[in-house]
Design a protein around this motif. Structure first.
Motif, short mmCIF file in Angstrom:
data_model
loop_
_atom_site.label_atom_id
_atom_site.label_comp_id
_atom_site.label_asym_id
_atom_site.label_seq_id
_atom_site.Cartn_x
_atom_site.Cartn_y
_atom_site.Cartn_z
N LEU A 161 0.84 -1.20 0.00
CA LEU A 161 0.00 0.00 0.00
C LEU A 161 0.88 1.25 0.00
CD1 LEU A 161 -2.94 1.14 0.29
CD2 LEU A 161 -2.55 1.16 2.76
N SER A 162 0.61 2.13 -0.95
CA SER A 162 1.35 3.39 -1.01
C SER A 162 0.72 4.44 -0.11
CB SER A 162 1.39 3.90 -2.45
OG SER A 162 2.06 5.13 -2.55
N ILE A 163 -0.61 4.52 -0.11
CA ILE A 163 -1.31 5.44 0.79
C ILE A 163 -2.79 5.10 0.80
CG2 ILE A 163 -1.82 7.20 -0.97
CD1 ILE A 163 -1.30 9.35 1.19
N HIS A 164 -3.40 5.32 1.94
CA HIS A 164 -4.86 5.28 2.07
C HIS A 164 -5.31 6.74 2.11
CE1 HIS A 164 -8.75 3.43 3.30
NE2 HIS A 164 -8.92 4.60 3.87
N TYR A 165 -5.72 7.23 0.95
CA TYR A 165 -6.00 8.66 0.77
C TYR A 165 -7.45 8.96 1.16
CZ TYR A 165 -6.52 13.11 -1.81
OH TYR A 165 -6.76 14.41 -2.19
N MET A 166 -7.66 10.11 1.80
CA MET A 166 -9.00 10.52 2.20
C MET A 166 -9.23 11.98 1.83
SD MET A 166 -9.27 8.71 5.96
CE MET A 166 -7.62 9.23 6.44
N LYS A 167 -10.45 12.27 1.43
CA LYS A 167 -10.79 13.64 1.08
C LYS A 167 -12.27 13.87 1.30
CE LYS A 167 -9.82 17.11 -2.47
NZ LYS A 167 -9.28 17.37 -3.84
N GLY A 168 -12.63 15.11 1.63
CA GLY A 168 -14.03 15.46 1.83
C GLY A 168 -14.43 15.45 3.29
N ASP A 169 -15.69 15.72 3.53
CA ASP A 169 -16.23 15.78 4.89
C ASP A 169 -16.87 14.44 5.24
OD1 ASP A 169 -17.63 16.33 7.26
OD2 ASP A 169 -18.00 18.42 6.69
N GLN A 170 -16.07 13.59 5.91
CA GLN A 170 -16.55 12.25 6.23
C GLN A 170 -17.76 12.28 7.17
OE1 GLN A 170 -14.80 9.66 4.81
NE2 GLN A 170 -13.22 10.99 3.96
N ALA A 171 -17.73 13.18 8.18
CA ALA A 171 -18.82 13.25 9.16
C ALA A 171 -20.11 13.70 8.51
CB ALA A 171 -18.42 14.18 10.31
N ALA A 172 -20.04 14.75 7.68
CA ALA A 172 -21.24 15.26 7.02
C ALA A 172 -21.83 14.21 6.08
CB ALA A 172 -20.93 16.54 6.26
N THR A 173 -20.97 13.47 5.42
CA THR A 173 -21.44 12.44 4.50
C THR A 173 -22.12 11.31 5.27
OG1 THR A 173 -19.58 12.96 3.04
CG2 THR A 173 -20.77 10.94 2.60
N GLU A 174 -21.53 10.91 6.37
CA GLU A 174 -22.14 9.86 7.19
C GLU A 174 -23.51 10.29 7.70
OE1 GLU A 174 -21.12 7.36 11.28
OE2 GLU A 174 -19.51 8.35 10.17
N LYS A 175 -23.61 11.54 8.10
CA LYS A 175 -24.90 12.07 8.58
C LYS A 175 -25.94 12.05 7.47
CE LYS A 175 -26.97 16.13 10.80
NZ LYS A 175 -26.71 17.51 11.32
N ALA A 176 -25.53 12.40 6.25
CA ALA A 176 -26.46 12.40 5.11
C ALA A 176 -27.00 11.00 4.86
CB ALA A 176 -25.76 12.93 3.87
N PHE A 177 -26.14 10.00 4.98
CA PHE A 177 -26.60 8.63 4.76
C PHE A 177 -27.51 8.16 5.89
CE2 PHE A 177 -23.48 8.65 1.46
CZ PHE A 177 -23.87 7.65 0.58
N ASP A 178 -27.27 8.64 7.11
CA ASP A 178 -28.15 8.29 8.22
C ASP A 178 -29.56 8.84 8.02
OD1 ASP A 178 -26.10 6.96 9.49
OD2 ASP A 178 -25.55 8.66 10.78
N GLN A 179 -29.66 9.99 7.34
CA GLN A 179 -30.96 10.64 7.14
C GLN A 179 -31.66 10.20 5.86
OE1 GLN A 179 -29.73 14.74 7.15
NE2 GLN A 179 -29.71 14.91 9.40
N ALA A 180 -31.02 9.38 5.06
CA ALA A 180 -31.54 9.05 3.74
C ALA A 180 -32.74 8.12 3.80
CB ALA A 180 -30.44 8.41 2.90
N ALA A 181 -33.67 8.34 2.86
CA ALA A 181 -34.78 7.42 2.67
C ALA A 181 -34.36 6.24 1.79
CB ALA A 181 -35.96 8.15 2.04
N PHE A 182 -33.44 6.52 0.86
CA PHE A 182 -32.97 5.48 -0.06
C PHE A 182 -31.45 5.56 -0.16
CE2 PHE A 182 -37.10 6.99 -1.75
CZ PHE A 182 -37.85 5.84 -1.58
N VAL A 183 -30.83 4.40 -0.24
CA VAL A 183 -29.38 4.32 -0.44
C VAL A 183 -29.11 3.31 -1.55
CG1 VAL A 183 -27.16 3.63 0.55
CG2 VAL A 183 -28.77 4.98 1.92
N SER A 184 -28.23 3.67 -2.46
CA SER A 184 -27.82 2.74 -3.52
C SER A 184 -26.30 2.70 -3.58
CB SER A 184 -28.36 3.18 -4.88
OG SER A 184 -29.74 2.90 -5.00
#
Length: 767
Positions: A161-184
């Motif tokens: 593994l060269s790197i496990h790269y991360m970008k964006g707002d992980q917490a906000a995204t997780e919250k959006a999925f918690d509030q979702a009616a549908f997930v795909s």
């Protein structure tokens, strides 16, 4: 500006009559020829290499070995743009040596170079090398590189593994999925590809010992990029290297920097005191040109009850190959993130990307460099979500489009989109493709035992801002009235000579046939970016427009003097200067001829420059296909491409770029795939095994445009070179799945070969 003219490409007469000059066309008296000795194994420890029979072979002048590289104090090949996380975690790097030293790590890795008086003698000698290499196990896929007990390719990279790269707002995204009616979710692979430019990779070098200078001929995407790479590898200052390139037979991203052979030929020319030429064979460059793509993208989308997208995230994997070379890391991390919301207004975004080493050819840029891949993943995900949760695919897109009044639009993950009219463009694409009557055509196909499908995809991609702070050009007039425009960027099929002369004609009426474009002349000191990221036309082209503006301004007092008037009396109508009410006028071309040069410099000689930001070309592509279930063969019935590329300077060239990109995407969608076996041998090492698009594979393309002007450059243009590729991957894929969905097939990875499609249909029919 003058009204645009429809021009044939200025370059074509030279090229189709055999008057072009490519790297292998250069010849010097007394020139010697090079042959590469390459690793036959994917992974192994070098115990010893015996060159004695090679050196004693007829015609051999020298063998360039790893010891020669060390003696010359050469460095590794550039790693390019490296990656780090916001936490400060640095990527683990594994730069590629010019020649293998202690280990070999992919089949085709350079080990030595034989120099002989003829190419035949060099080849025969190269086959006499005696290796003692202890073979090691190889890893060639994400799965094998991560497997428990997998061999370590580089000691400094645990788990490969060269790197496990991360970008964006992980917490906000997780919250959006918690509030979702549908997930795909949708997992797609953008398979490893092999670039196939018409001109084989090659290099010719000549060394002048008295001046301590090198002349180097080699295909490239810009003089400064090649110079920078050569300086990095060899340690030779750029001021001592003269890159001379007239014509380049294709690039597609893989010629952004120097390979081992470039540095080796330069060293050989110095050591033997004679010019040296190396030209790779097609099978050889299959094993050594950087490969492209090699990505796995796992997307998730969260929707509310009405279909509004609340959040999106991606968990990706990128295959770097055996080493970190040039743009591979940049693509697998940064480039697949910068437009990961596509054209949709999504409040929460995040992504991760794991970059792995494998015992394969290193991966770098290939047309689009990650942007077609993420566009493909987004549009497959949106289509899948629509069908999974009962939304109309068109209306789901419309509901989530970024609206015109939202621009400039911050996509929350590092990009600010400049402009777009997404709904308008989609509406036009639906009309041109006759989307509303598709179901009737599907029913007709059913009667003929055919599976008909239609695929809609709306993509947005980021064209590059470039690596230089600005682009510069130099304009100089000859005594014959010819304007020579010098730039650091050179064409590899894009039509620079045509587009740049078009800009001049439209601005000041200067005849196109009196303009010569010269790329990369060593004695012209300029800054600028090469071709890449679909930016040349609006980057260097903006500098050309600035040059035209300056020449126009400088010509005014000269015109006044010739016309016996004051500058204040003159007006310019796009073609000539004149005094209102007077019958006399004078064009810029006439001024040039009537003005005397001073100290070999014409009064109108000047420099142009411009700074340009990234742009975001976008488009809606709709593909209609028909599948024969008896054979699995897919026929593309029609293809519609409606694109926003801003101001189109040369509409015919824009259309050609779109068509070329579409067909290149077709190659990935239906034909192309680099395949290795478990030992790391490339199974698709020639065109006998690696299929390519052919003439006639796509004959019905309807390509139109809308013009949404950008303010990020003075031309108002957006990039176009990668648009066709970015639109065709998802459009063709969605069309194939749309055709197969009635049979219960909702997922399939490219390429959609007849055997793969047929086997999937057989599996469903047997249930």
């Amino acid at each position: 500006m003058n009204a645009p003219q429809t021009l044939l490409r200025k370059e074509d007469l030279r090229l189709i009559t055999g008057e072009g000059k490519f790297t292998s066309d250069w010849y010097y008296e007394g020139m010697c020829y090079a042959y590469m000795i390459r690793s036959p194994y994917a992974h192994g420890v070098i115990r010893s290499i015996d060159y004695s029979q090679v050196l004693s072979s007829p015609g051999v002048v020298r063998v360039i070995t790893a010891q020669d590289i060390a003696a010359a104090n050469m460095k590794t090949l550039p790693t390019g743009m490296t990656i780090q996380n916001t936490s400060g975690e640095q990527q683990i790097l594994a730069p590629m040596p010019v020649l293998a030293t202690d280990k070999v790590r992919f089949v085709g890795q350079p080990m030595a170079m034989v120099i002989a008086d003829t190419l035949e003698n060099a080849k025969r000698a190269g086959e006499l090398v005696n290796f003692d290499i202890e073979m090691l196990d190889a890893v060639t896929t994400f799965e094998s590189s991560q497997a428990s007990g997998a061999v370590q390719i580089h000691d400094q990279a645990p788990g490969n593994l060269s790197i496990h790269y991360m970008k964006g707002d992980q917490a906000a995204t997780e919250k959006a999925f918690d509030q979702a009616a549908f997930v795909s979710s949708m997992n797609v692979k953008s398979q490893r590809l092999i670039g196939s430019p018409m001109e084989l990779r090659s290099v010719v070098a000549k060394y002048d010992a008295q001046a301590d200078r090198y002349v180097v001929h080699t295909p490239n995407q810009g003089m400064l990029g090649m110079l920078g790479a050569l300086e990095h590898i060899t340690g030779i200052p750029k001021s001592q290297i003269d890159i001379q390139t007239q014509d380049v037979g294709g690039s597609f991203g893989i010629r952004g920097g120097a390979f081992s052979e470039n540095a080796l030929v330069m060293l050989a020319a110095k050591l033997i005191g004679k010019p040296v030429k190396w030209v790779g064979t097609r099978s050889e460059v299959f094993l050594s040109d950087w490969h492209g793509r090699g990505l796995e993208l796992n997307g998730f989308v969260a929707l509310d009850e009405q279909g509004k997208i609340l959040g999106m995230r991606f968990e990706n994997k990128a295959d770097l190959g055996a080493y970190t070379c040039y743009f591979g890391s940049f693509i697998g991390a940064r480039n697949v993130s910068i437009t990961m919301n596509g054209v949709y207004d999504i409040p929460a975004l995040s992504m991760t990307s794991e970059l792995y080493f494998t015992n394969t050819v290193p991966v770098s840029a290939y047309r689009g460099a990650g942007r077609p891949d993420i566009a493909y993943a987004i549009e497959r995900l949106i289509d899948h979500a629509a069908h999974e949760h009962g939304f109309d695919p068109i209306e789901l897109r419309r509901k989530n489009f970024i609206q015109p009044n939202q621009f400039p639009y911050d996509n929350q993950i590092g990009s600010v989109y400049d402009s777009g009219e997404f709904d308008q463009l989609l509406t036009k694409a639906l009309k041109v493709s006759q989307y509303d009557s598709f179901e009737a055509r599907r029913q007709e196909a059913v009667k003929q035992n055919r599976l008909r499908g239609i695929g809609v995809a709306y993509f947005l991609e980021a064209s590059g801002a470039g690596t230089a702070p600005k682009d510069q050009v130099i304009g100089q007039f000859t005594p014959e009235g010819i304007l020579k425009i010098f730039s650091v960027t050179g064409a590899s099929g894009q039509g620079h000579e045509t587009s740049f002369s078009q800009i001049f004609y439209e601005k000041i009426g200067f005849p196109q046939h009196q303009i010569q474009f010269v790329a990369g002349q060593a004695d012209k000191i300029m800054v600028g970016s090469g071709t890449g990221g679909s930016r040349t036309l609006y980057g260097a082209g903006s500098a050309v427009l600035n040059l035209a503006e300056q020449i126009l301004e400088k010509s005014k007092p000269l015109a006044a003097s010739i016309l016996k008037a004051t500058p204040e009396q003159l007006v310019f109508d796009g073609q000539a200067w004149s005094v209102p009410g007077s019958a006399t006028s004078i064009t810029i071309a006439q001024i040039v001829l009537q003005t005397q040069a001073v100290n070999q410099s014409h009064p109108l000689d000047t420099n142009g420059e411009a700074s340009s930001g990234a742009t975001y070309p976008n488009g809606c592509h709709i593909a209609e296909v028909e599948i024969d279930p008896e054979t699995g063969i897919t026929e593309i019935i029609q293809y519609t491409a409606i694109d926003d590329v801003g101001v189109a300077i040369s509409p015919k060239l824009v259309q050609g770029q779109i068509h070329g990109g579409i067909v290149q995407g077709l190659g990935q969608a239906f034909l192309e795939q680099a395949v290795y076996d478990e030992t790391g041998q490339l199974l698709t090492g020639s065109y006998m095994d690696y299929a390519m698009p052919k003439a006639g594979c796509l004959v019905n393309i309807q390509a139109e445009k809308i013009e949404v002007v950008t303010k990020n450059n003075i031309l108002g243009s957006k990039g176009v070179g990668e648009s066709g590729c970015s639109g065709s991957l998802p459009a063709l894929s969605n069309a194939v799945i749309n055709a197969l969905r009635p049979k219960g097939i909702t997922e399939m990875d490219m390429p959609y070969t007849p055997s793969k499609v047929w086997e999937a249909l057989q599996a469903t029919s047997s249930k």
